[in-house]
Design a protein around this motif. Sequence first.
Motif, mmCIF file in Angstrom:
data_model
loop_
_atom_site.group_PDB
_atom_site.id
_atom_site.type_symbol
_atom_site.label_atom_id
_atom_site.label_comp_id
_atom_site.label_asym_id
_atom_site.label_seq_id
_atom_site.Cartn_x
_atom_site.Cartn_y
_atom_site.Cartn_z
ATOM 1 N N ILE B 183 0.849 -1.195 0.000
ATOM 2 C CA ILE B 183 0.000 0.000 0.000
ATOM 3 C C ILE B 183 0.883 1.243 0.000
ATOM 4 O O ILE B 183 0.621 2.206 -0.715
ATOM 5 C CB ILE B 183 -0.948 -0.033 1.206
ATOM 6 C CG1 ILE B 183 -1.866 -1.250 1.081
ATOM 7 C CG2 ILE B 183 -1.766 1.235 1.284
ATOM 8 C CD1 ILE B 183 -2.709 -1.522 2.286
ATOM 9 N N GLN B 184 1.971 1.176 0.768
ATOM 10 C CA GLN B 184 2.892 2.320 0.775
ATOM 11 C C GLN B 184 3.479 2.541 -0.611
ATOM 12 O O GLN B 184 3.662 3.670 -1.054
ATOM 13 C CB GLN B 184 4.012 2.055 1.767
ATOM 14 C CG GLN B 184 3.535 2.008 3.191
ATOM 15 C CD GLN B 184 4.580 2.559 4.133
ATOM 16 O OE1 GLN B 184 5.156 3.608 3.870
ATOM 17 N NE2 GLN B 184 4.811 1.879 5.225
ATOM 18 N N PHE B 195 -1.343 11.838 3.212
ATOM 19 C CA PHE B 195 -2.220 10.733 3.517
ATOM 20 C C PHE B 195 -1.428 9.571 4.094
ATOM 21 O O PHE B 195 -1.794 8.952 5.082
ATOM 22 C CB PHE B 195 -2.891 10.345 2.201
ATOM 23 C CG PHE B 195 -4.118 9.535 2.371
ATOM 24 C CD1 PHE B 195 -5.186 10.028 3.087
ATOM 25 C CD2 PHE B 195 -4.216 8.279 1.797
ATOM 26 C CE1 PHE B 195 -6.324 9.279 3.240
ATOM 27 C CE2 PHE B 195 -5.349 7.529 1.948
ATOM 28 C CZ PHE B 195 -6.406 8.028 2.678
ATOM 29 N N ARG B 196 -0.301 9.304 3.430
ATOM 30 C CA ARG B 196 0.508 8.172 3.830
ATOM 31 C C ARG B 196 1.084 8.381 5.229
ATOM 32 O O ARG B 196 1.108 7.455 6.042
ATOM 33 C CB ARG B 196 1.634 8.010 2.814
ATOM 34 C CG ARG B 196 2.427 6.776 3.072
ATOM 35 C CD ARG B 196 3.409 6.578 1.966
ATOM 36 N NE ARG B 196 4.745 6.583 2.511
ATOM 37 C CZ ARG B 196 5.819 6.679 1.766
ATOM 38 N NH1 ARG B 196 5.712 6.849 0.463
ATOM 39 N NH2 ARG B 196 6.996 6.651 2.316
ATOM 40 N N GLU B 197 1.534 9.613 5.492
ATOM 41 C CA GLU B 197 2.153 9.861 6.785
ATOM 42 C C GLU B 197 1.170 9.707 7.934
ATOM 43 O O GLU B 197 1.556 9.409 9.065
ATOM 44 C CB GLU B 197 2.771 11.262 6.816
ATOM 45 C CG GLU B 197 4.169 11.252 6.235
ATOM 46 C CD GLU B 197 4.629 12.642 5.852
ATOM 47 O OE1 GLU B 197 4.017 13.622 6.319
ATOM 48 O OE2 GLU B 197 5.593 12.751 5.082
ATOM 49 N N LEU B 198 -0.089 9.895 7.638
ATOM 50 C CA LEU B 198 -1.110 9.751 8.670
ATOM 51 C C LEU B 198 -1.187 8.298 9.142
ATOM 52 O O LEU B 198 -1.372 8.016 10.316
ATOM 53 C CB LEU B 198 -2.453 10.199 8.086
ATOM 54 C CG LEU B 198 -3.637 10.218 9.039
ATOM 55 C CD1 LEU B 198 -3.412 11.238 10.136
ATOM 56 C CD2 LEU B 198 -4.903 10.549 8.272
ATOM 57 N N TRP B 202 7.850 4.249 8.186
ATOM 58 C CA TRP B 202 8.588 3.459 7.209
ATOM 59 C C TRP B 202 8.490 1.973 7.521
ATOM 60 O O TRP B 202 8.568 1.140 6.651
ATOM 61 C CB TRP B 202 10.045 3.895 7.128
ATOM 62 C CG TRP B 202 10.184 5.109 6.283
ATOM 63 C CD1 TRP B 202 10.560 6.347 6.700
ATOM 64 C CD2 TRP B 202 9.912 5.212 4.893
ATOM 65 N NE1 TRP B 202 10.525 7.226 5.647
ATOM 66 C CE2 TRP B 202 10.130 6.550 4.524
ATOM 67 C CE3 TRP B 202 9.472 4.313 3.920
ATOM 68 C CZ2 TRP B 202 9.944 7.018 3.222
ATOM 69 C CZ3 TRP B 202 9.289 4.754 2.623
ATOM 70 C CH2 TRP B 202 9.532 6.100 2.289
ATOM 71 N N ASP B 203 8.320 1.657 8.823
ATOM 72 C CA ASP B 203 8.339 0.247 9.204
ATOM 73 C C ASP B 203 6.980 -0.423 9.085
ATOM 74 O O ASP B 203 6.904 -1.641 9.012
ATOM 75 C CB ASP B 203 8.809 0.107 10.667
ATOM 76 C CG ASP B 203 10.188 0.672 10.839
ATOM 77 O OD1 ASP B 203 10.968 0.529 9.895
ATOM 78 O OD2 ASP B 203 10.463 1.263 11.899
ATOM 79 N N GLY B 204 5.926 0.334 9.120
ATOM 80 C CA GLY B 204 4.631 -0.322 9.057
ATOM 81 C C GLY B 204 3.490 0.604 9.426
ATOM 82 O O GLY B 204 3.629 1.829 9.449
ATOM 83 N N GLY B 209 -3.065 4.692 12.737
ATOM 84 C CA GLY B 209 -3.532 4.314 11.403
ATOM 85 C C GLY B 209 -4.454 3.122 11.485
ATOM 86 O O GLY B 209 -5.515 3.091 10.860
ATOM 87 N N ALA B 210 -4.051 2.130 12.285
ATOM 88 C CA ALA B 210 -4.872 0.930 12.430
ATOM 89 C C ALA B 210 -6.234 1.294 12.984
ATOM 90 O O ALA B 210 -7.270 0.805 12.524
ATOM 91 C CB ALA B 210 -4.172 -0.064 13.356
#
Lengths: 364, 577
Positions: B183-184, B195-198, B202-204, B209-210
């Motif tokens: 997804i990343q 969006f991604r940083e939310l 880098w590790d998961g 987010g979950a």
Amino acid sequence: MTAQAASAPAGTRLKALKRITFVDVVLWALRVIVVVVVVGGTIGTFVKGTYTTAQWVDFFMFGLTIGGVYALIALGYTMVYGILRLINFAHGDITMAGAFSAYFLASSLDRAGTLDAFPLLAMLAIMALAMGVCAGIALIVEHICYRPFRHVKSLAPLICAIGASFFLQHAFRGMYGSTIRSYPDPEWMKGRLDLFGFEIPVVQPIVILTALGAMLFLYLIVQKTRMGTAMRAVSEDRDAAALMGIDVNKVIIFTFILGGCMAGIGGVLYCFVYKQIYYFTGFFPGIKAFCAAVLGGIGNIPGAMVGGFFLGVVESVGPALFLDGIGITAPYQLRDLIAFTMLVMILIFRPQGILGERLASQRA
Amino acid sequence: MTFTVVAASYRHRERQRSAPYRTVMAGVTFGGVAVFLGFVGILTMFGQREVIAETLSLAHLTIAMSAFFAGLWVTHASSRTGLAARVAQGLGAGTVAGALIALLALSIHLFKLRRVFIALKKDLLDILTFEQSIGAAVAVLVIGGALCGLLGAALYLMPRKLRRPLVVGLTWAFFVGLFQELIQLMLQYEFLMKFRELFFTWDGLKPQGALIVFAAAAVTAAAWQAYRPRYDSFRENATPGQARMLLGFKILIGLVLIIGFPAFAGNFIGQVLMLVGLYVLMGMGLNLELGLAGLLDLGFVAFFAVGAYTTALLTSNADIAIANMSFWQALPIAVVLSVVIGVLFGIPVLKVRGDYLAVATLGLGEIVRVLVLSDFAAPVLGGAQGVLGIPRPSIGGFEFNDPVDLFYITLVASAVAAYFAWRLENSRLGRAWTAIRDDEDVAQALGINLVNVKLLAYGLGAGFAGVAGAIFAVMLASIFPHSFQLLISINVLALLIVGGMGSLPGVVVGAAALIGLPELLREFGEYRFLFYGLVIVVMMRLKAEGLWPSAARRRERMLEEESRAAIEAELRGGASR
């Protein structure tokens, strides 16, 4: 058929000729090719005279050795087939499981020196472990893959067994690792033996005699004990046997145990011949042992023994005898071809095998 | 007694076992699964994959899940006991599962098991003990197991309205965490950065987010649940025009997704989808043989090899190549040759049935592989060195170089093949196949020419595999005999079983689940065949008709269920009397 054709007038004979289909032509071509390869190859090899008598004896003895192993594994296929009318596809991998587990005992006994000091006792212990593991896994496979389908007539148990086969391979790969392990090679197995002026490795008569002993033992169980009688009754007619008060379930369990024990011995012997084992070791010997069982007539216990030795010898002598003679380069690469070709040919032309009844075409 | 009656009485007896027995069995079964995963090394591997970064690894999730499902299962199985008893049973089953795992940890700690079992070493012990002392770990495992079992029971006893959104939310959070890398990868674009940083580091997946994913999915599920009756009534009362529009809309979304997604997602996903496409092609071929005609062919890989080798030899610029055609010229020849080989393959095994057929075809397939690999055939086929230098296909100057480009070729080929397969299924020939699958003798008595029909099944099935082989050859640009192992036949068989034999959508579902998933989870590749074997057995035992059964199977299944329910009711009546 032939008698009719002979007495029929010429007109119908022509019609019979017209009825020859493309399929018949291909099948006849197949027969002719095999006969030409076998006969032509044999003549060619003897004319060329590449191999000495000692080499032929070598091939033959190796064939008998490996044939004994095939025969032991084939017994498991044939007994299960006789009783359940299904192919225990996972049998080869069950063999591997036993031999692989016994490897750890064998190598630790070897390191401790027991294998050299008390050969008989150590071998018995190794085989007992292999037999135990094989019988146990065979029972688990029966319980999970075959029992629920005992009353269904479909491909389901076979497909289940194929799944079990790959599951077993890769479960043991995960447990014991994917590297090829070398089986111990004790001193007393290394020498060569003088037999009627020909030198053969000691390991070969050991394997052959052990296999024969195990088969004799099995034969006595099947022929002389109450359980053996029950087994034969169930393989004759399962429902009638049940009506006579035989506990069919018990007989099936006993059969799987017996087949597993034979596979355990066979697997250990196989590893002492080839001196190595890894998780895929069992698959091809399993398929070949199945070929041997079909060759001897599946469901027929003496048939499996004869078929095993026969396949072993043909497979071992074949590349030199048939393939070298017609000028094929590196005939040993095609060794597996012989077993599979024999299987297909037997299934086409003589599905009842050498000694068996006609079961192959009866079962839909 | 018919099978249905036997099965029903068996099930009835199962249900009458005592409650403690059921509780312990559930715990031992599910705990045993976790222990087994530990033994084969899967748990160790799971330990390296984090579902939620630095919080929850897949290994710990698996351990928790084993106790959770033990509780859930035992609650499900004891539907006729009181509420308190069921909760207690859930607790008990979870405790047993936890205790079993604790036993594994204890024995790794006490004995040197790794001499035999290579997976039972320090890494696994660290996972099982949460890097604490062994005494504390045992307590944590047992108590945690009990709690998870309780949670399982609670989830089962929850009202459906609450359970549904909860399960959907958790599943989504799990999958987003599991596939975070992919997804990343897809969120690489500049405007998606925020969006991604939310969600991710880098590790998961971040815990927040979950939570967001869980909440969003749960709310959506709840909303859909509320809206569902209205949608259903709309669909039922829709005019033909509206229904057609709805269908068209669905197809449009599907098309946009399948065409647009790979181009958006990049080459890695494109590669995976392309493999899935190849297996869909092969699956459709084997589906004709096995699904429709009931011929279990384990030598199927041979046809794939024929397609690949034909294409390679006709297009390659290597020395042993026999022509210098383009891919488009070679493709029809490869297909025709595959069909011919398929028919020739079928002739010897025409009269061989059932179990024997499987082993005979396996033998034929191995004969092909051994021949291709041998020095005897090396002057023609290249032997172990294979064939190198196969050019990529091109149309008017545009060369299909990237996996994504090649995916579109596979997609078009699959679509065309699917159309053929669909038409075949409903043709006279397709019905003849189904007839010989159900009963060969009766089919023959009804005037079906067994020879022709069977040979057509082999030939046409082989044709599909030939297309797949041709595309496979240009995908790799070089082919080796080792690519054509028996395992490919087993793959195709497994995907048919999972998807549902005889069902075209099932082939796609099966290929996506069995080929796509393990490709996406790279490190799982090692255990792929363990998983396949397991899936085959489990599917045959629990859901033999597959995930997406064909219409005919679905009807059969419904009738079977009805008769089973009737028999079970009768048995129950007899037992209470």
